[in-house]
Design a protein around this motif. Structure first.
Motif: not given
Length: 112
Positions: A102-106
């Motif tokens: 899961t990509p880092p949250k923006g």
């Protein structure tokens, strides 16, 4: 002659602006309570690419990124992660599709 001076000034201003951007540094901010006083670029890259989820001392690392499309995020992607925005998007799409990441949250940072 006035047009030439205006164009010259505009080009000079653009050159100075882009020169300043080219020399801008990338900073990674870590909580003041974090015991990891210094992180190398490889560790930071591995955290933001989801390859590791812990700091060198074993504490949990939760990467938070700036919103997509921000100049700071693009500079970080290029300089630290070694990927363009489109390459990073493809990278995360593969990991999400396979259930491996899961990509880092923006987060939208506001100037005070």
């Amino acid at each position: 002659m006035k047009v030439f001076k205006s164009v010259s000034r505009a080009l000079l201003a653009a050159t100075l602006l882009f020169s300043a951007a080219a020399y801008a540094e990338v900073a990674v901010i870590v909580s003041a309570s974090n015991a990891n006083a210094s992180l190398d670029e490889n560790t930071i890259s591995r955290i933001f690419l989801g390859k590791i989820s812990k700091f060198p001392d074993g504490s949990q690392a939760i990467p938070v990124d700036q919103n997509e499309g921000s100049a700071s995020r693009d500079a970080f992607n290029e300089k630290v992660l070694g990927k363009s925005s489109s390459q990073l998007k493809a990278y995360w799409s593969r990991l999400i599709f396979t259930g491996k990441g899961t990509p880092p949250k923006g987060v939208l940072w506001k100037n005070r």
